[in-house]
Design an enzyme around this catalytic site. Sequence first.
Site: not given
Lengths: 326, 324
Positions: B58-59, B87, B128
Site C-alpha cells: 500500500s505505497e 510512483f 524494476h
Amino acid sequence: MQHDKEFLIGFYRTMVRIRNFELKAEELFLQAKLPGFIHLYIGEEAIATGAMANLRKDDYITSTHRGHGHMIAKGADVKKMMAELYGKETGYCKGKGGSMHIADVSIGVLGANGEVAGGLPIAVGAGMAIKMQKKDSVVISFFGDGASNRGAFHEALNWASVYRLPVIFLNENNQFASTERVTETTSVQNIADRAVGYNIPGVIVDGNDVMAVYEVVKEAVDRARSGGGPTLIEAKTYRIKGHFVGDPVLYRNESEVNEKWQFEPISRFESTLFEMGIITDAEKESIWKQAEQEIKNAVNFAEKSKYPEPESALQDLFESDTGYDY
Amino acid sequence: MREITFSEALGEAMLEEMQRDPTIFTYGEDIAKQGGIFGAYKPILGKYQDRILDTPISEEVIFGSALGASLAGMRPVAEFHFADFLFTGMTAVANQIMKFKYMTGGQGKIHLILRGPDGISKSAAAQHSESIETLFMHIPGIKIIVPSTPYDMKGLFKTALKADDPVICFEHKMLYAKKGPVPEEEYYIPFGKADIKKEGKDVTVVTTSRMVHESLKASEQLVKEGIDVEVVDLRTLIPWDKELVLESVKKTHRLVIIHETWRRGGWGAEIAATVQEEAFDYLDGPIMRVGAKNVHIPFSPPLQDFVVPDYNSVINEVRKVLNV
C-alpha cells in the site's frame, strides 16, 4: 445520557462560532478581500463539534479542504485562521498555505488538505506513532464522500485494521464530491458499508444531530483508546453551500437546498435546548453576539496585519536551511 | 581497515542510531522476515523486531504514514521496495511529505527517510530498473542521498537518521554486495559535501552512485592514454556541493557529468547549466553529459547494455571533450 448544562451549551457555542466564521469568510470572499478558494462548512457544524468533544489536546486530527470547522472545534485561534485566509504574515502558515492548508501541529491538527483523501495516510502514520509510543491518544481522520472513492481510503482502512490502530475514520457524507452526487459516483448506498471489507465496525449517524455524533464518536474513541482498533463512521449531512464560494451550482435545484436547510444542525439543537429548558433567549443572544464579536476581532486582526515580505517565500522549506539556493 | 558490504554499512548505521534513538522504526514490504528484496536489511534481522514491520503493498500509506508518524514524534524509515514504485504512492511524497512544512509556514519536524533500491540489475526491465532521483531534485522539499561506497552509505545514512528534514536515499541494486573500507569508530558525513574519489588534472567527471565505479574504471583506462581524470562523487544531490565542483572545473577546465538516469532532463543538465553560468571563462570546451538513452530500460541483455551507460561511455565522452 445525562450532561450538565455547560457541556450542552458548549456544543451550541462551538457550532455558532463555526457558523459565524464561515458566514464572515463567505462575505469577505464575495467582497474580493480574500484570495484563493474558500470551501464552507455551513450545515455540517455538528460533526466537527460533536466529534471533537471527545478529544484531548494530545489527540490528533487530519482535516480536509473544508476544514475551518475542524480547526475551530479542535481549539485553533480564529485570529490566526482569519489572517491566513487573508494571506497575512500573522496567519497560521505565514501566508504560505491559505484556507486549504491551515494546520496547528501544537494542538494536534496535522493539516487541512487540498488533496481529497490526502489526510488518511497521515492519520494512519500518527496512529502508528501512538502505538509505537504505547500512548492512549487517538486520531480522527475527517474526509468527504468523494474521498471514499480514492485508493488512499482503501489502503488506509486496511492498514489501520491490520495493525489495530487507534484511528477513527470520520466520513462527512455531504452528498456531493465537488459537483458530483455521491449516488452517481459511489458503488454503495452507505459509505459505512465499506467497513465490512476491512473487518472493522462501520456506523451510520445523523451528521446534523450533534448529540448523536458525540455519542457515536465517543464509542469509537473509547474503543480506540483501549486498543480495540479503528472504526469507520459515516455522518450523513448535506452541503448547504456550493463546493466553493462562487460555485455556480448547476447540479441541483434551490428547492432541494431549502428543504435540507430545515434540518440544519444549529437550529435543530437550539430547539432541543429550548425544549429541555437549558437555554434562554437572552443566553442564546449572548452566544451569537459573542461569536460575532470574536470573528469581528479576528477580521480586524487580519486586516491590520501585514502581508509577508516577498523574500519570506524562500523560508520554511526545510528545518535546517532555506533550501532554495542550490 | 576492515571491509564491509554496502548492505552491512546500512545495517550498522541503522543499528547504531536505533540504539541511540528509540523513536527510529522502519517498515515496508518484505523487510522484517526477509531482510528486503536485495537483503539490504539482513544485517539488522533479529534485532529490534518490534521496530521493523512488514506492511501491506500500500505505497500511498507507506509514504504518507511516514509524514503522520514524524509529526507525531517518531523517526520513520519507510522502504519503497523499488524506485519505480515511488510512483505508485507518489502523491503522498510530492503532495504531502515534500509540501507539508512549507505549506504550513514551517510547522513540524518532518524527520523521515524514504529509502530503497534504484537502478539497473540483471535484466529487471522497465518497471524494476529506473533511476528517478532527478525528479526529487526538481520538486522542492526533500534531501537526496545517493551513496556509492559502504563508507559513504553508513556516514550519510547516520546523518539522515539525525536530520530534521525529509530525506530520500537511493541505493543502487548492484552496490549492495560491494565491499569497501569502513572504520570501526563512529562517524557522520554531512550533506552537501562532495568527495573526490580520484584526483586528476585534465578533466572533471561529476557523478554519483554506481556510475562512480564506472568512472573510476574508465579513469584507469584513460590514464594509460595519458589522460588524468578527476572523479567527483557528489554523494548528495539536495544539497549538492557547487563549490567543490566549481573548484575542480577551475583546475581542469573541462567537465563531463555522468549518471545512469536519462540524459534528457537529467540532473546533469542542472550541474552543467550552473557551471557555465558561474565558471564559463574557465572552460576550455563544451560540458558533456552521459546518461541513459531516452527510452525505457529494456529486458534483453544486449538492449539494456546499449541503453544504459557504462565505463565505455565515460571513456568516449572524456576523449570527445579532450578532442582525442
